[in-house]
Design an enzyme around this catalytic site. Structure first.
Site, PDB file in Angstrom:
ATOM      1  N   ILE A  94       0.848  -1.198   0.000  1.00  0.00           N
ATOM      2  CA  ILE A  94       0.000   0.000   0.000  1.00  0.00           C
ATOM      3  C   ILE A  94       0.881   1.244   0.000  1.00  0.00           C
ATOM      4  CG2 ILE A  94      -1.541   1.339   1.481  1.00  0.00           C
ATOM      5  CD1 ILE A  94      -2.702  -1.285   2.476  1.00  0.00           C
ATOM      6  N   TYR A 157      10.941  10.921  -7.474  1.00  0.00           N
ATOM      7  CA  TYR A 157      10.352  10.071  -6.424  1.00  0.00           C
ATOM      8  C   TYR A 157       9.896  10.948  -5.242  1.00  0.00           C
ATOM      9  CZ  TYR A 157       9.397   5.591  -4.170  1.00  0.00           C
ATOM     10  OH  TYR A 157       8.784   4.513  -3.583  1.00  0.00           O
ATOM     11  N   LYS A 164       9.449   6.036   2.224  1.00  0.00           N
ATOM     12  CA  LYS A 164       9.954   4.658   2.132  1.00  0.00           C
ATOM     13  C   LYS A 164      11.140   4.435   3.076  1.00  0.00           C
ATOM     14  CE  LYS A 164       7.266   2.778  -1.092  1.00  0.00           C
ATOM     15  NZ  LYS A 164       6.187   1.831  -0.706  1.00  0.00           N
ATOM     16  N   THR A 195       2.748   0.086 -12.859  1.00  0.00           N
ATOM     17  CA  THR A 195       1.499  -0.254 -12.160  1.00  0.00           C
ATOM     18  C   THR A 195       0.693   1.027 -12.002  1.00  0.00           C
ATOM     19  OG1 THR A 195       2.484   0.206 -10.020  1.00  0.00           O
ATOM     20  CG2 THR A 195       2.607  -2.082 -10.786  1.00  0.00           C
TER      21      THR A 195
HETATM   22  P1  NAD Z   1      -0.786  -0.648  -7.240  1.00  0.00           P
HETATM   23  O1  NAD Z   1      -1.424   0.647  -7.641  1.00  0.00           O
HETATM   24  O2  NAD Z   1      -1.209  -1.863  -7.946  1.00  0.00           O
HETATM   25  O3  NAD Z   1      -0.943  -0.880  -5.669  1.00  0.00           O
HETATM   26  C1  NAD Z   1      -0.987   0.178  -4.734  1.00  0.00           C
HETATM   27  C2  NAD Z   1      -2.086  -0.174  -3.766  1.00  0.00           C
HETATM   28  O4  NAD Z   1      -2.147   0.771  -2.696  1.00  0.00           O
HETATM   29  C3  NAD Z   1      -3.465  -0.167  -4.453  1.00  0.00           C
HETATM   30  O5  NAD Z   1      -4.069  -1.437  -4.317  1.00  0.00           O
HETATM   31  C4  NAD Z   1      -4.231   0.862  -3.661  1.00  0.00           C
HETATM   32  O6  NAD Z   1      -5.612   0.552  -3.504  1.00  0.00           O
HETATM   33  C5  NAD Z   1      -3.509   0.809  -2.320  1.00  0.00           C
HETATM   34  N1  NAD Z   1      -3.834   1.975  -1.502  1.00  0.00           N
HETATM   35  C6  NAD Z   1      -3.610   3.290  -1.756  1.00  0.00           C
HETATM   36  N2  NAD Z   1      -4.163   4.041  -0.768  1.00  0.00           N
HETATM   37  C7  NAD Z   1      -4.719   3.164   0.119  1.00  0.00           C
HETATM   38  C8  NAD Z   1      -5.433   3.318   1.325  1.00  0.00           C
HETATM   39  N3  NAD Z   1      -5.728   4.536   1.827  1.00  0.00           N
HETATM   40  N4  NAD Z   1      -5.867   2.203   1.982  1.00  0.00           N
HETATM   41  C9  NAD Z   1      -5.615   0.974   1.492  1.00  0.00           C
HETATM   42  N5  NAD Z   1      -4.954   0.764   0.333  1.00  0.00           N
HETATM   43  C10 NAD Z   1      -4.507   1.848  -0.334  1.00  0.00           C
HETATM   44  O7  NAD Z   1       0.785  -0.405  -7.427  1.00  0.00           O
HETATM   45  P2  NAD Z   1       2.051  -1.279  -6.979  1.00  0.00           P
HETATM   46  O8  NAD Z   1       3.174  -0.704  -7.752  1.00  0.00           O
HETATM   47  O9  NAD Z   1       1.770  -2.717  -7.062  1.00  0.00           O
HETATM   48  O10 NAD Z   1       2.254  -0.819  -5.468  1.00  0.00           O
HETATM   49  C11 NAD Z   1       2.345  -1.714  -4.382  1.00  0.00           C
HETATM   50  C12 NAD Z   1       3.517  -1.320  -3.492  1.00  0.00           C
HETATM   51  O11 NAD Z   1       4.719  -1.549  -4.216  1.00  0.00           O
HETATM   52  C13 NAD Z   1       3.554   0.139  -3.051  1.00  0.00           C
HETATM   53  O12 NAD Z   1       3.979   0.203  -1.713  1.00  0.00           O
HETATM   54  C14 NAD Z   1       4.621   0.727  -3.951  1.00  0.00           C
HETATM   55  O13 NAD Z   1       5.243   1.868  -3.395  1.00  0.00           O
HETATM   56  C15 NAD Z   1       5.561  -0.453  -4.005  1.00  0.00           C
HETATM   57  N6  NAD Z   1       6.561  -0.406  -5.082  1.00  0.00           N
HETATM   58  C16 NAD Z   1       6.185  -0.260  -6.382  1.00  0.00           C
HETATM   59  C17 NAD Z   1       7.151  -0.206  -7.370  1.00  0.00           C
HETATM   60  C18 NAD Z   1       6.764   0.005  -8.804  1.00  0.00           C
HETATM   61  O14 NAD Z   1       7.623   0.420  -9.604  1.00  0.00           O
HETATM   62  N7  NAD Z   1       5.533  -0.264  -9.209  1.00  0.00           N
HETATM   63  C19 NAD Z   1       8.508  -0.335  -7.040  1.00  0.00           C
HETATM   64  C20 NAD Z   1       8.868  -0.518  -5.708  1.00  0.00           C
HETATM   65  C21 NAD Z   1       7.889  -0.546  -4.733  1.00  0.00           C
END
Ligand code: NAD
Length: 260
Positions: A94, A157, A164, A195
């Site tokens: 999240i 970022y 983070k 994503t």
């Molecule tokens: P994603 O958009 O699929 O997932 C993000 C999720 O956060 C969504 O399901 C959204 O509903 C949820 N969210 C946002 N606000 C919320 C709230 N108030 N309550 C509950 N849920 C909430 O995108 P993702 O890239 O799969 O992200 C998942 C994690 O991975 C995040 O922490 C993101 O920072 C991390 N991440 C992503 C990447 C990337 O490049 N995509 C890289 C490293 C880390």
């Protein structure tokens, strides 16, 4: 033969928005290893995208959870306690920051935007661990997702860098405090993946290009790279690992100054 067997294990997956979500990749691997999954979705708008995925995962618990709405996270844990009486693992994926703060300089970040980003992206992990602790009475495994921008400056970022960094530090403190109960807490620092959340970061396509060029494996990661690492960490294979930030980024984080 060695296999990952999570039959009978119960886990909560928070953070599936759609089929591209890193949490969905993890959920598919964990389910295919036999685990039963509780799946959450953000709100009514998100539900139609997440519901078919939860059905494919045969999730016996499917509930709304906006961590910023008082009571919703508690209701998820109430349902888990009522239905399963225990929990073996937790996957926290999240993150959120208001667009103006996410796309502006950290120097200009509002107090409200900073607090909201911290609450949703970092403190939600702490609260989940607090609620999971009594249910993980036979030990457990918690994973959250971080990014390289926590430790080095990554253009665009912005506020998510310090957020983070706080998340990674929280992982270490939570691992320290919960280790006595055999609850392991780790972060996977994932490489850039296209994503929904990533689409909020300005110039993300350039970040993807540069990441693929910089990585020793000369490629971007696939969501399933994260899924497989999550499976290993959740299983007995990860039994000795806690408080760690594991990089699943095709090696990008090791590169310093490279002359091309
Ligand atoms: P994603 O958009 O699929 O997932 C993000 C999720 O956060 C969504 O399901 C959204 O509903 C949820 N969210 C946002 N606000 C919320 C709230 N108030 N309550 C509950 N849920 C909430 O995108 P993702 O890239 O799969 O992200 C998942 C994690 O991975 C995040 O922490 C993101 O920072 C991390 N991440 C992503 C990447 C990337 O490049 N995509 C890289 C490293 C880390």
């Amino acid at each position: 033969m060695e296999v990952f067997d999570l039959n009978g294990r119960k886990g909560l997956i928070a953070g599936i928005a759609n089929e591209h979500s890193l949490a969905y990749a993890a959920a598919r691997r964990l389910r295919s290893a036999g685990a039963d999954l509780a799946i959450t979705y953000l709100n009514d708008k998100a539900k139609p995208f997440v519901e078919p995925l939860a059905r494919d995962l045969a999730a016996p618990i499917f509930l709304p959870c906006d961590v910023a709405v008082p009571g919703q996270l508690d209701a998820v844990f109430d349902a888990i306690r009522a239905q399963w009486g225990r929990l073996d693992f937790l996957f926290h994926a999240i993150a959120f920051a208001p667009k103006a703060d996410l796309q502006g300089r950290l120097t200009d970040c509002s107090a409200e935007g900073f607090a909201q980003a911290m609450l949703i992206s970092c403190h939600s992990l702490i609260r989940m661990c607090h609620l999971a602790e009594p249910l993980m009475d036979e030990g457990g495994s918690v994973i959250t997702l971080s990014y390289y921008g926590a430790e080095k400056v990554v253009d665009h970022y912005n506020v998510m860098g310090p957020v983070k960094a706080a998340l990674e530090s929280s992982v270490r403190y939570l691992a320290h405090e919960l280790g006595g109960k055999r609850i392991r807490v780790n972060a996977i620092s994932a490489g850039a993946v296209k994503t929904r959340a990533a689409s909020g970061i300005a110039h993300f396509d350039d970040l993807l290009d540069e990441s693929a060029k910089a990585a020793p494996l000369h490629r971007l990661i696939e969501p399933d790279d994260v899924g497989r690492m999550a499976l290993a960490l959740m299983s007995e294979y990860g039994a000795g690992v806690t408080g760690e930030v594991l990089y699943v980024d095709a090696g990008m984080h090791i590169e310093g100054m490279v002359l091309r």
